[in-house]
Design an enzyme around this catalytic site. Structure first.
Site, mmCIF file in Angstrom:
data_model
loop_
_atom_site.group_PDB
_atom_site.id
_atom_site.type_symbol
_atom_site.label_atom_id
_atom_site.label_comp_id
_atom_site.label_asym_id
_atom_site.label_seq_id
_atom_site.Cartn_x
_atom_site.Cartn_y
_atom_site.Cartn_z
ATOM 1 N N ALA A 1 1.000 -0.995 -0.153
ATOM 2 C CA ALA A 1 -0.066 -0.188 -0.038
ATOM 3 C C ALA A 1 0.890 1.333 -0.006
ATOM 4 O O ALA A 1 0.393 2.438 -0.669
ATOM 5 C CB ALA A 1 -0.815 0.090 1.146
ATOM 6 N N PHE A 2 2.006 1.227 0.713
ATOM 7 C CA PHE A 2 2.930 2.522 0.848
ATOM 8 C C PHE A 2 3.500 2.790 -0.786
ATOM 9 O O PHE A 2 3.556 4.028 -0.846
ATOM 10 C CB PHE A 2 4.114 2.166 1.460
ATOM 11 C CG PHE A 2 5.063 3.076 1.881
ATOM 12 C CD1 PHE A 2 4.524 3.986 2.901
ATOM 13 C CD2 PHE A 2 6.329 3.178 1.343
ATOM 14 C CE1 PHE A 2 5.357 5.206 3.316
ATOM 15 C CE2 PHE A 2 7.010 4.283 1.450
ATOM 16 C CZ PHE A 2 6.546 5.396 2.600
ATOM 17 N N GLU A 3 3.339 1.770 -1.563
ATOM 18 C CA GLU A 3 3.887 2.359 -3.147
ATOM 19 C C GLU A 3 2.582 2.875 -3.974
ATOM 20 O O GLU A 3 2.961 3.228 -5.102
ATOM 21 C CB GLU A 3 4.582 1.005 -3.510
ATOM 22 C CG GLU A 3 5.920 0.755 -3.152
ATOM 23 C CD GLU A 3 5.942 0.107 -1.724
ATOM 24 O OE1 GLU A 3 5.154 -0.663 -1.441
ATOM 25 O OE2 GLU A 3 7.032 0.529 -0.945
ATOM 26 N N ILE B 1 -3.553 -4.327 7.139
ATOM 27 C CA ILE B 1 -4.208 -4.911 8.217
ATOM 28 C C ILE B 1 -3.651 -4.486 9.401
ATOM 29 O O ILE B 1 -2.369 -4.646 9.553
ATOM 30 C CB ILE B 1 -4.306 -6.594 8.023
ATOM 31 C CG1 ILE B 1 -5.260 -7.010 6.813
ATOM 32 C CG2 ILE B 1 -4.856 -7.123 9.092
ATOM 33 C CD1 ILE B 1 -5.244 -8.301 6.373
ATOM 34 N N THR C 1 1.095 -5.044 10.993
ATOM 35 C CA THR C 1 2.029 -3.869 10.930
ATOM 36 C C THR C 1 1.981 -2.774 12.037
ATOM 37 O O THR C 1 0.982 -2.446 12.102
ATOM 38 C CB THR C 1 2.203 -3.205 9.541
ATOM 39 O OG1 THR C 1 3.013 -2.103 9.750
ATOM 40 C CG2 THR C 1 0.618 -2.667 9.186
ATOM 41 N N HIS D 1 3.182 -0.281 12.150
ATOM 42 C CA HIS D 1 3.056 1.045 11.480
ATOM 43 C C HIS D 1 1.831 1.402 10.903
ATOM 44 O O HIS D 1 1.687 2.446 10.288
ATOM 45 C CB HIS D 1 4.180 1.311 10.614
ATOM 46 C CG HIS D 1 5.571 0.837 10.989
ATOM 47 N ND1 HIS D 1 6.188 1.293 12.317
ATOM 48 C CD2 HIS D 1 6.393 -0.006 10.378
ATOM 49 C CE1 HIS D 1 7.136 0.993 11.915
ATOM 50 N NE2 HIS D 1 7.511 -0.096 11.174
ATOM 51 N N PHE E 1 -10.536 5.676 -4.086
ATOM 52 C CA PHE E 1 -9.872 5.145 -2.857
ATOM 53 C C PHE E 1 -10.426 3.719 -2.356
ATOM 54 O O PHE E 1 -11.512 3.692 -2.015
ATOM 55 C CB PHE E 1 -10.103 6.132 -1.670
ATOM 56 C CG PHE E 1 -9.455 5.665 -0.415
ATOM 57 C CD1 PHE E 1 -7.783 5.613 -0.391
ATOM 58 C CD2 PHE E 1 -10.016 5.299 0.749
ATOM 59 C CE1 PHE E 1 -7.143 5.360 0.741
ATOM 60 C CE2 PHE E 1 -9.341 4.921 1.924
ATOM 61 C CZ PHE E 1 -7.890 4.798 1.934
#
Ligand code: INI
Length: 143
Positions: free
Chosen positions: A43-45, A69, A73, A75, A100
């Site tokens: 998701a970060f990318e 989830i 993580t 973070h 989104f």
């Protein structure tokens, strides 16, 4: 022409979001050949890939699909907040609608419920919202 940016992390969930999104776009008249699927690691990318897709001039909208989830993580709160905000910024900065469809849940079970079982399919919702915004902006005279 719609780009679909989908993360591979938790692909049990994200592939269901993707198939829901593709299916609903086709049922609303978008040709399969006008859909481009772009896969990213997690998701970060998603925001960076979405930014490049939106800025390419090749796509009218970008559907962002991922699954974060909480249990997986430490973070979670940082990543989910940053990803959400960054996807919003892609749309507002480029004028290209971004849908989104990134799930943020406590458990895998909750994510699966939102990926085509009892709580609907967030990929479908994101795709429909993107399509509606593409058509809305067009009707408002946006280029
Ligand atoms: N990426 C996700 O899409 N979902 C997760 O639940 C997740 N967890 O649990 O860590 C996750 N991590 C990877 C992250 O998105 C990046 O790909 C990674 O940090 C490399 O930049």
């Amino acid at each position: 022409r719609i780009g679909l940016v989908v993360s591979r992390f938790n692909d049990l969930v994200t592939e269901r979001l993707l198939s829901g999104a593709v299916d609903v776009l086709e049922r609303h008249g978008v040709d399969r050949e006008h859909l481009t699927v772009i896969r990213v690691p997690g998701a970060f990318e998603i925001p960076l890939a979405a930014r490049v897709v939106a800025g390419s001039g090749q796509h009218d909208g970008v559907v962002c699909l991922g699954c974060l989830i909480r249990g997986a993580t430490p973070h979670f709160d940082y990543i989910s907040g940053a990803v959400t905000r960054s996807i919003l910024d892609v749309g507002t900065a480029t004028g290209v609608p971004t849908g989104f469809g990134v799930l943020t849940t406590d458990t895998l079970e909750q994510a699966l419920e939102r990926a085509g079982s009892k709580a609907g399919n967030k990929g479908v919702e994101a795709a429909l919202a993107t399509l509606e915004m593409v058509r809305l902006l067009r009707s408002l005279g946006a280029r």
